[in-house]
Design an enzyme around this catalytic site. Structure first.
Site, mmCIF file in Angstrom:
data_model
loop_
_atom_site.group_PDB
_atom_site.id
_atom_site.type_symbol
_atom_site.label_atom_id
_atom_site.label_comp_id
_atom_site.label_asym_id
_atom_site.label_seq_id
_atom_site.Cartn_x
_atom_site.Cartn_y
_atom_site.Cartn_z
ATOM 1 N N ALA A 12 -11.033 33.620 -26.588
ATOM 2 C CA ALA A 12 -12.313 34.137 -27.092
ATOM 3 C C ALA A 12 -12.547 35.540 -26.537
ATOM 4 O O ALA A 12 -11.705 36.423 -26.683
ATOM 5 C CB ALA A 12 -13.432 33.158 -26.724
ATOM 6 N N PHE A 35 -9.857 37.166 -24.314
ATOM 7 C CA PHE A 35 -8.693 37.643 -25.065
ATOM 8 C C PHE A 35 -8.958 39.051 -25.610
ATOM 9 O O PHE A 35 -8.100 39.940 -25.522
ATOM 10 C CB PHE A 35 -8.390 36.673 -26.210
ATOM 11 C CG PHE A 35 -7.268 37.101 -27.104
ATOM 12 C CD1 PHE A 35 -5.950 36.856 -26.761
ATOM 13 C CD2 PHE A 35 -7.528 37.745 -28.306
ATOM 14 C CE1 PHE A 35 -4.915 37.264 -27.591
ATOM 15 C CE2 PHE A 35 -6.504 38.153 -29.138
ATOM 16 C CZ PHE A 35 -5.186 37.902 -28.777
ATOM 17 N N SER A 36 -10.161 39.270 -26.140
ATOM 18 C CA SER A 36 -10.508 40.583 -26.683
ATOM 19 C C SER A 36 -10.512 41.658 -25.605
ATOM 20 O O SER A 36 -10.246 42.826 -25.885
ATOM 21 C CB SER A 36 -11.893 40.529 -27.348
ATOM 22 O OG SER A 36 -11.908 39.588 -28.410
ATOM 23 N N ASP A 72 -16.683 28.327 -34.653
ATOM 24 C CA ASP A 72 -16.755 28.114 -33.219
ATOM 25 C C ASP A 72 -18.173 28.269 -32.688
ATOM 26 O O ASP A 72 -18.569 27.594 -31.732
ATOM 27 C CB ASP A 72 -15.819 29.092 -32.496
ATOM 28 C CG ASP A 72 -14.384 28.597 -32.458
ATOM 29 O OD1 ASP A 72 -14.131 27.451 -32.878
ATOM 30 O OD2 ASP A 72 -13.506 29.364 -32.019
ATOM 31 N N ASN A 121 -16.684 28.424 -22.731
ATOM 32 C CA ASN A 121 -15.716 29.507 -22.927
ATOM 33 C C ASN A 121 -15.717 30.501 -21.771
ATOM 34 O O ASN A 121 -14.708 30.697 -21.113
ATOM 35 C CB ASN A 121 -15.998 30.260 -24.232
ATOM 36 C CG ASN A 121 -15.348 29.624 -25.429
ATOM 37 O OD1 ASN A 121 -14.508 28.730 -25.288
ATOM 38 N ND2 ASN A 121 -15.724 30.061 -26.615
ATOM 39 N N GLU A 122 -16.852 31.153 -21.568
ATOM 40 C CA GLU A 122 -16.902 32.189 -20.548
ATOM 41 C C GLU A 122 -18.326 32.504 -20.122
ATOM 42 O O GLU A 122 -19.287 32.268 -20.862
ATOM 43 C CB GLU A 122 -16.241 33.485 -21.040
ATOM 44 C CG GLU A 122 -17.038 34.301 -22.026
ATOM 45 C CD GLU A 122 -17.009 33.790 -23.448
ATOM 46 O OE1 GLU A 122 -18.113 33.650 -24.029
ATOM 47 O OE2 GLU A 122 -15.922 33.528 -23.973
ATOM 48 N N ASP A 144 -17.556 48.111 -17.990
ATOM 49 C CA ASP A 144 -18.507 47.608 -18.984
ATOM 50 C C ASP A 144 -18.948 46.188 -18.657
ATOM 51 O O ASP A 144 -19.963 45.722 -19.157
ATOM 52 C CB ASP A 144 -17.878 47.630 -20.381
ATOM 53 C CG ASP A 144 -17.771 49.027 -20.951
ATOM 54 O OD1 ASP A 144 -18.335 49.965 -20.346
ATOM 55 O OD2 ASP A 144 -17.111 49.190 -22.003
#
Length: 303
Positions: free
Chosen positions: A189, A192-193, A75, A149-150, A177
């Site tokens: 990505a 999700f974590s 990716d 993605n972000e 954080d």
């Protein structure tokens, strides 16, 4: 497609991985045999070392007028290729040689079929939402970029104090954080974590995911694709960092404002699945990538 015109593909590979280089050589040879013009970018050409290719400078111009940009890697390699393909509106076709590989359309075992599909034109193209990102301070734009993605506002050393805003209205203040604004593509990505939901790619929405927030209300949110999300670093907080797709980095001094909204220019992905199976390939991908238990499924009830 004009069948009288010579067809062109751009090939890019993770040259730090021997399987990717070997695969690139096989793919290039096959396309050359089929009469394609094959482009390879200068930094990769010597490592790949196949005669008969057009060696072009690295940059978005490399993808201009190419039918497909085939990406051999994970990716991360595909996100790098998206920077080239997006302004040219060239479809990306990813062959996964990494680990999870949610953006890739094919696995290593499917390499020959992927090439055959391009040669015979048996593929579709779908558009994936991207995010425009702007960093502002005192009405002045300090930086502008984008993400597939972000876009993530993150602490540098110590916890950040931020206020989140949706469509010009304050939502909440968090000590955290960081805060992630993700597309449906990016929902599998970093978001999700951080505990965000998985969103199917065809759903049009933006995700706002606080990361390790110290607050009673710090749930991930799914908002309208027409919304504008803003994250303000409070003046007394330590400086932070803005990361877009884990590739583009900007330092954030205290007091700045990061604005994120849907971009007009999408990333285009080449898809090999049949048009009547929309949605199913992503379900299958989730099951395969996360090794989800589906034993006992009997399928739909048939009359």
């Amino acid at each position: 497609m004009d069948n009288s015109a010579k067809r062109t593909v751009l090939i890019t590979a993770h040259t730090g991985r021997e399987p990717a280089v070997d695969s690139a050589r096989l793919v290039i040879q096959r396309f050359l045999e089929e009469g394609f013009t094959v482009r390879v970018m200068e930094p990769e050409a010597e490592e790949i070392g196949v005669p008969g290719v057009d060696v072009v400078p690295a940059g978005s111009a490399a993808a201009e007028d190419a039918e497909v940009l085939m990406v051999l890697g994970g990716d991360g390699t595909l996100l790098r290729a998206a920077e080239l393909a997006r302004p040219a509106r060239t479809p990306l076709l990813g062959v996964n040689l990494g680990h999870v590989g949610f953006l890739a359309e094919a696995e290593m075992a499917d390499l020959a079929e992927a090439v055959d599909r391009v040669v015979t034109g048996r593929y579709t193209v779908e558009e994936r939402m991207t995010i425009d990102v702007r960093v502002r301070a005192n009405g002045e734009t300090l930086a502008s970029t984008w993400a597939l993605n972000e876009a993530s506002v993150e602490k540098r050393d110590r916890m950040l104090e931020v206020v989140a805003e949706i469509d010009g209205r304050p939502l909440s203040r968090w000590g955290c954080d960081g805060v992630i604004c993700a597309t449906p593509t990016g929902s599998t990505a970093y978001a999700f974590s951080a505990g965000g939901p998985v969103v199917w790619p065809e759903v049009e929405a933006l995700l706002l995911v606080p990361n390790s927030a110290h607050a009673l209300f710090a749930r991930p949110l799914v908002v309208s694709p027409r919304s504008t999300i803003a994250v303000e670093l409070l003046p007394g907080t330590p400086g932070g960092v803005l990361w877009c797709d884990g590739r583009r980095r900007f330092d954030l001094p205290p007091g700045v404002r990061v604005e994120m909204r849907r971009a007009d220019l999408p990333v285009r992905l080449a898809r090999l699945h049949d048009a009547d199976t929309t949605g199913a390939p992503f379900t299958d991908r989730l099951v395969a990538k996360f090794d989800l238990p589906v034993q006992g499924w009997r399928g739909r009830v048939r009359p």
